[in-house]
Scaffold this motif. Sequence first.
Motif, PDB file in Angstrom:
ATOM      1  N   VAL A  54      35.996  33.834  37.659  1.00 54.13           N
ATOM      2  CA  VAL A  54      37.306  33.391  37.198  1.00 54.13           C
ATOM      3  C   VAL A  54      38.335  34.461  37.535  1.00 54.13           C
ATOM      4  N   GLU A  55      39.315  34.069  38.365  1.00 48.05           N
ATOM      5  CA  GLU A  55      40.373  35.007  38.747  1.00 48.05           C
ATOM      6  C   GLU A  55      41.543  34.913  37.780  1.00 48.05           C
ATOM      7  N   SER A  56      42.286  36.003  37.695  1.00 47.18           N
ATOM      8  CA  SER A  56      43.529  36.010  36.933  1.00 47.18           C
ATOM      9  C   SER A  56      44.447  37.075  37.514  1.00 47.18           C
ATOM     10  N   GLY A  57      45.714  37.007  37.131  1.00 46.30           N
ATOM     11  CA  GLY A  57      46.641  38.057  37.528  1.00 46.30           C
ATOM     12  C   GLY A  57      47.599  37.687  38.645  1.00 46.30           C
ATOM     13  N   GLY A  58      47.459  36.497  39.203  1.00 48.32           N
ATOM     14  CA  GLY A  58      48.389  36.099  40.244  1.00 48.32           C
ATOM     15  C   GLY A  58      49.771  35.837  39.677  1.00 48.32           C
ATOM     16  N   ALA A  71      40.186  44.700  55.016  1.00 51.97           N
ATOM     17  CA  ALA A  71      40.813  44.191  56.225  1.00 51.97           C
ATOM     18  C   ALA A  71      41.883  45.176  56.676  1.00 51.97           C
ATOM     19  N   ASP A  72      42.080  45.277  57.979  1.00 57.53           N
ATOM     20  CA  ASP A  72      43.063  46.220  58.500  1.00 57.53           C
ATOM     21  C   ASP A  72      44.465  45.961  57.936  1.00 57.53           C
ATOM     22  N   SER A  73      44.770  44.710  57.690  1.00 58.29           N
ATOM     23  CA  SER A  73      46.115  44.342  57.242  1.00 58.29           C
ATOM     24  C   SER A  73      46.446  44.832  55.840  1.00 58.29           C
ATOM     25  N   VAL A  74      45.433  45.231  55.071  1.00 55.77           N
ATOM     26  CA  VAL A  74      45.695  45.667  53.696  1.00 55.77           C
ATOM     27  C   VAL A  74      45.292  47.112  53.442  1.00 55.77           C
ATOM     28  N   LYS A  75      44.682  47.761  54.420  1.00 59.58           N
ATOM     29  CA  LYS A  75      44.253  49.151  54.244  1.00 59.58           C
ATOM     30  C   LYS A  75      45.441  50.032  53.888  1.00 59.58           C
ATOM     31  N   GLY A  76      45.233  50.876  52.884  1.00 62.18           N
ATOM     32  CA  GLY A  76      46.295  51.765  52.439  1.00 62.18           C
ATOM     33  C   GLY A  76      47.233  51.148  51.426  1.00 62.18           C
ATOM     34  N   ARG A  77      47.178  49.832  51.256  1.00 61.00           N
ATOM     35  CA  ARG A  77      48.048  49.162  50.274  1.00 61.00           C
ATOM     36  C   ARG A  77      47.252  48.537  49.135  1.00 61.00           C
ATOM     37  N   PHE A  78      46.072  48.019  49.436  1.00 61.92           N
ATOM     38  CA  PHE A  78      45.249  47.351  48.436  1.00 61.92           C
ATOM     39  C   PHE A  78      44.056  48.231  48.092  1.00 61.92           C
ATOM     40  N   THR A  79      43.630  48.159  46.842  1.00 59.02           N
ATOM     41  CA  THR A  79      42.448  48.883  46.397  1.00 59.02           C
ATOM     42  C   THR A  79      41.567  47.959  45.583  1.00 59.02           C
ATOM     43  N   ILE A  80      40.301  47.873  45.973  1.00 61.02           N
ATOM     44  CA  ILE A  80      39.339  47.086  45.213  1.00 61.02           C
ATOM     45  C   ILE A  80      38.544  48.033  44.331  1.00 61.02           C
ATOM     46  N   LEU A  82      41.635  43.819  42.149  1.00 57.38           N
ATOM     47  CA  LEU A  82      42.308  44.058  43.419  1.00 57.38           C
ATOM     48  C   LEU A  82      43.728  44.519  43.099  1.00 57.38           C
ATOM     49  N   GLN A  83      43.952  45.806  43.251  1.00 57.11           N
ATOM     50  CA  GLN A  83      45.283  46.365  43.058  1.00 57.11           C
ATOM     51  C   GLN A  83      46.049  46.221  44.371  1.00 57.11           C
ATOM     52  N   MET A  84      47.156  45.525  44.329  1.00 55.92           N
ATOM     53  CA  MET A  84      47.937  45.253  45.523  1.00 55.92           C
ATOM     54  C   MET A  84      49.304  45.919  45.402  1.00 55.92           C
ATOM     55  N   ASN A  85      49.562  46.882  46.253  1.00 54.21           N
ATOM     56  CA  ASN A  85      50.817  47.610  46.248  1.00 54.21           C
ATOM     57  C   ASN A  85      51.612  47.318  47.518  1.00 54.21           C
ATOM     58  N   LEU A 141      50.916  43.943  42.212  1.00 53.53           N
ATOM     59  CA  LEU A 141      50.186  43.033  41.336  1.00 53.53           C
ATOM     60  C   LEU A 141      48.736  43.498  41.264  1.00 53.53           C
ATOM     61  N   ARG A 142      48.075  43.210  40.157  1.00 56.30           N
ATOM     62  CA  ARG A 142      46.646  43.470  40.066  1.00 56.30           C
ATOM     63  C   ARG A 142      45.924  42.179  39.713  1.00 56.30           C
ATOM     64  N   LEU A 143      44.997  41.806  40.548  1.00 49.14           N
ATOM     65  CA  LEU A 143      44.165  40.638  40.303  1.00 49.14           C
ATOM     66  C   LEU A 143      42.858  41.060  39.648  1.00 49.14           C
ATOM     67  N   SER A 144      42.342  40.187  38.817  1.00 52.00           N
ATOM     68  CA  SER A 144      41.051  40.425  38.167  1.00 52.00           C
ATOM     69  C   SER A 144      40.126  39.259  38.467  1.00 52.00           C
ATOM     70  N   CYS A 145      38.835  39.550  38.504  1.00 51.61           N
ATOM     71  CA  CYS A 145      37.834  38.510  38.704  1.00 51.61           C
ATOM     72  C   CYS A 145      36.653  38.808  37.792  1.00 51.61           C
ATOM     73  N   ALA A 146      36.494  37.985  36.774  1.00 53.70           N
ATOM     74  CA  ALA A 146      35.402  38.159  35.829  1.00 53.70           C
ATOM     75  C   ALA A 146      34.226  37.275  36.227  1.00 53.70           C
ATOM     76  N   ALA A 147      33.037  37.851  36.208  1.00 61.36           N
ATOM     77  CA  ALA A 147      31.829  37.106  36.548  1.00 61.36           C
ATOM     78  C   ALA A 147      31.005  36.851  35.304  1.00 61.36           C
ATOM     79  N   SER A 148      30.366  35.697  35.283  1.00 64.00           N
ATOM     80  CA  SER A 148      29.457  35.357  34.192  1.00 64.00           C
ATOM     81  C   SER A 148      28.286  34.578  34.771  1.00 64.00           C
ATOM     82  N   GLY A 149      27.275  34.386  33.949  1.00 63.79           N
ATOM     83  CA  GLY A 149      26.088  33.693  34.427  1.00 63.79           C
ATOM     84  C   GLY A 149      25.087  34.670  34.993  1.00 63.79           C
ATOM     85  N   ARG A 150      24.275  34.201  35.917  1.00 68.96           N
ATOM     86  CA  ARG A 150      23.194  35.012  36.477  1.00 68.96           C
ATOM     87  C   ARG A 150      23.713  35.897  37.608  1.00 68.96           C
TER      88      ARG A 150
END
Length: 121
Positions: free
Chosen positions: A5-9, A61-70, A81-84, A18-27
């Motif tokens: 489940v994603e959130s933060g958009g 991906a090359d297009s986000v290197k230096g700007r995004f951090t997972i 996913l921190q997106m600057n 922006l910072r996106l979050s992704c919570a995992a559940s289940g197995r």
Amino acid sequence: QVQLVESGGGWVQAGNSLRLSCAASGRSGSIYTRGWFRQAPGKERMFVAAISKTGGSTDYADSVKGRFTISKDNAKNTVYLQMNSLTPEDTAVYYCAASFSGLNTRAYDYWGQGTQVTVSS
């Protein structure tokens, strides 16, 4: 089964973050790689970033290197996913994904429902 489940958009002006979050559940114990993809209108879904199970290895991906951090919080089973320095070209639906395969995989086994990110100029 694994549920993601994603959130933060949302909407931001160019240059902001922006910072996106992704919570995992289940197995999710057997999941090795967690990743982020995005799909812009009229374009194919593309890889953005991935992180290994321990968080010790990442790929971008090359297009986000230096700007995004997972990153991840294993205690919360959540990936971020921190997106600057966002630009209008980053506008897309962002999907988180999970794979049983290694970091270099582009074959993911589970997908979230997606969260919209809109960047205005």
